[in-house]
Design an enzyme around this catalytic site. Structure first.
Site, PDB file in Angstrom:
ATOM      1  CB  ILE A   1       6.280   1.681   0.611  1.00  0.00           C
ATOM      2  CG1 ILE A   1       6.084   3.132   0.165  1.00  0.00           C
ATOM      3  CG2 ILE A   1       5.213   0.757   0.046  1.00  0.00           C
ATOM      4  CD1 ILE A   1       4.855   3.818   0.746  1.00  0.00           C
TER       5      ILE A   1
ATOM      6  N   PRO B   1       7.584  11.643   1.230  1.00  0.00           N
ATOM      7  CG  PRO B   1       9.661  11.576   0.119  1.00  0.00           C
ATOM      8  CD  PRO B   1       8.185  11.358  -0.097  1.00  0.00           C
TER       9      PRO B   1
ATOM     10  CG  PHE C   1      -1.916   1.025   1.385  1.00  0.00           C
ATOM     11  CD1 PHE C   1      -3.111   0.953   0.689  1.00  0.00           C
ATOM     12  CD2 PHE C   1      -1.729   2.081   2.270  1.00  0.00           C
ATOM     13  CE1 PHE C   1      -4.100   1.919   0.847  1.00  0.00           C
ATOM     14  CE2 PHE C   1      -2.702   3.059   2.439  1.00  0.00           C
ATOM     15  CZ  PHE C   1      -3.896   2.975   1.726  1.00  0.00           C
ATOM     16  CB  ALA C   2       2.715   2.881  -2.586  1.00  0.00           C
ATOM     17  CG  LEU C   3      -1.529   7.197   1.578  1.00  0.00           C
ATOM     18  CD1 LEU C   3      -2.283   7.723   0.358  1.00  0.00           C
ATOM     19  CD2 LEU C   3      -2.508   6.813   2.682  1.00  0.00           C
TER      20      LEU C   3
ATOM     21  CB  SER D   1      -0.518  11.979   9.232  1.00  0.00           C
ATOM     22  OG  SER D   1       0.114  10.971   9.989  1.00  0.00           O
TER      23      SER D   1
ATOM     24  CD  GLN E   1      11.158  -0.696  35.770  1.00  0.00           C
ATOM     25  OE1 GLN E   1      11.374  -0.324  34.620  1.00  0.00           O
ATOM     26  NE2 GLN E   1      11.953  -0.397  36.787  1.00  0.00           N
TER      27      GLN E   1
ATOM     28  CB  SER F   1      -0.733   8.586  19.079  1.00  0.00           C
ATOM     29  OG  SER F   1      -0.459   7.197  19.164  1.00  0.00           O
TER      30      SER F   1
ATOM     31  CD  GLU G   1      -2.791   0.730   8.698  1.00  0.00           C
ATOM     32  OE1 GLU G   1      -4.012   0.824   8.969  1.00  0.00           O
ATOM     33  OE2 GLU G   1      -2.228  -0.351   8.450  1.00  0.00           O
TER      34      GLU G   1
END
Length: 380
Positions: A158, A129, A124-126, A133, A336, A366, A363
């Site tokens: 990718i 550079p 999936f090439a979205l 997002s 920990q 956050s 994808e």
């Protein structure tokens, strides 16, 4: 043994419970010795094995109906056993998601049988550079040239870059500014004008690459859907697969919790097991709470989509954000509780510590998910 009581929740049908048993048994028998020294070879083998076992059948559908609960259950289980297996499975679905949802009958007939059998690796090439997002800021172009399109531009980070047989590529066709001027295309590997310019190394090795398209000519029939629909196609695919990212994080968190329960039961301090210490009990309680809360958000989103909701943007963003962020906390607590062993190279929780970090970025990072949730909430 991972907690499986969640399978009794009303989100699931009997077929989901049967599948959970099947994939867990298969993973236990097949994923114990994955060689991470050569991730390209490992991923090729995993895709082939998952295809032969029939699990990749769930990653593509001619009728465009992907069962999101099934995808989440498989990703959660594979991630709990072996992170690279989860990656291999997920990319077959994400890489061909646009074809399943919006492809023509000819496109589906050509590529879905190959990807679902494990005979063709998908990507999936979205990402570009300058536009991670910010998909609407993509600059790669697809210029119409008679009965063809000419691709020019670059994609980066990718997944499966360099080993994929087919790429879903998003490029600007210019119907309108911003998001409304993008279209989606099927690009097979090895055609003229398409090259892998860099392989990218990360803290948890996966096949990743930068791709360059220079006067790369593809048939006009390679377009998925209609001109200018690329952004809608990409977001529709991500709506389905964002909850599955949360599911993978949940699988990592469950493994961390299991490893920690075993550790504190067996490790003794001053003649008593670590599990007798209230501070340790507090950590275990926090971890268990985060695991269950993440599972509720993930399978709510998946169930909502499977029940026919056209979009689950808010639910998917919540599931991905909470599950990935809290899995990071769960795994940090596991490190920990394991003391020096927790940072020993090759230990299960050390591997999980490296694996989880990227899930809070790809994808939709956050912070981007928070923006999505806020806009959806403020918009009613």
């Amino acid at each position: 043994m991972a907690d499986r009581s969640f399978l009794d929740w009303p989100f699931f049908d009997d077929r989901h419970r049967a599948l959970a048993d099947e994939i867990d048994g298969w993973a236990a028998g097949h994923l114990g010795g994955v060689d991470h020294a050569d991730v390209d070879a490992a991923c090729r083998t995993l895709v082939s094995d998952l295809g032969a076992a029939g699990f990749l059948e769930h990653t593509g559908a001619e009728d465009g109906k992907l069962d999101v609960r099934t995808l989440c259950l498989i990703r959660e289980t594979l991630a709990r056993h072996e992170g690279l297996a989860d990656f291999a499975f997920a990319m077959q679905g994400l890489g061909t998601g646009a074809i399943s949802l919006f492809g023509s009958s000819d496109q589906k007939a050509q590529w879905l049988p190959l990807s679902r059998s494990g005979k063709a690796i998908a990507a999936f090439a979205l990402t570009e550079p300058q536009s991670g997002s910010d998909v609407a800021n993509s600059t790669m172009t697809a210029t119409r040239d008679g009965d063809a399109f000419v691709l020019d531009g670059e994609k980066t980070w990718i997944s499966n870059g360099g080993i994929a047989d087919v790429y879903t590529v998003f490029a600007r066709t210019g119907e309108a500014p911003g998001a409304k001027g993008l279209s989606a295309f099927i690009v097979p590997a090895g055609i003229d004008g398409f090259e892998v310019t860099e392989r990218l190394e990360t803290i948890a090795p996966h096949p990743l690459a930068t791709l360059r398209f220079s006067a790369c000519k593809i048939p006009a029939s390679s377009m998925i859907g209609n001109p200018g629909e690329g952004f809608r196609i990409a977001m529709s695919v991500l709506d389905i697969f964002r909850p599955t990212v949360g599911a993978a994080a949940l699988g990592f968190a469950r493994r961390a919790l299991d490893e920690s329960i075993g550790r504190v039961a067996k490790r003794h301090v001053q003649g008593a097991p670590l599990s007798d210490l209230q501070m340790v009990q507090g950590h275990i309680a926090d971890m268990a709470l985060d695991v269950d809360a993440a599972a509720l958000l993930i399978y709510r989103a998946a169930w909502t989509k499977d029940m026919g909701a056209p979009r689950i943007t808010r639910e998917a963003a919540m599931a991905k954000l909470f599950a990935t962020d809290r899995a990071q906390e769960v795994i940090d607590k596991a490190v920990q509780l394991h003391g020096a062993d927790g940072v020993r190279s090759g230990h299960a929780v050390e591997t999980l510590y490296r694996e989880i970090r990227a899930l809070r970025i790809y994808e939709g990072a956050s912070d981007v998910q928070k923006v999505v949730i806020a806009r959806q909430t403020l918009g009613g």
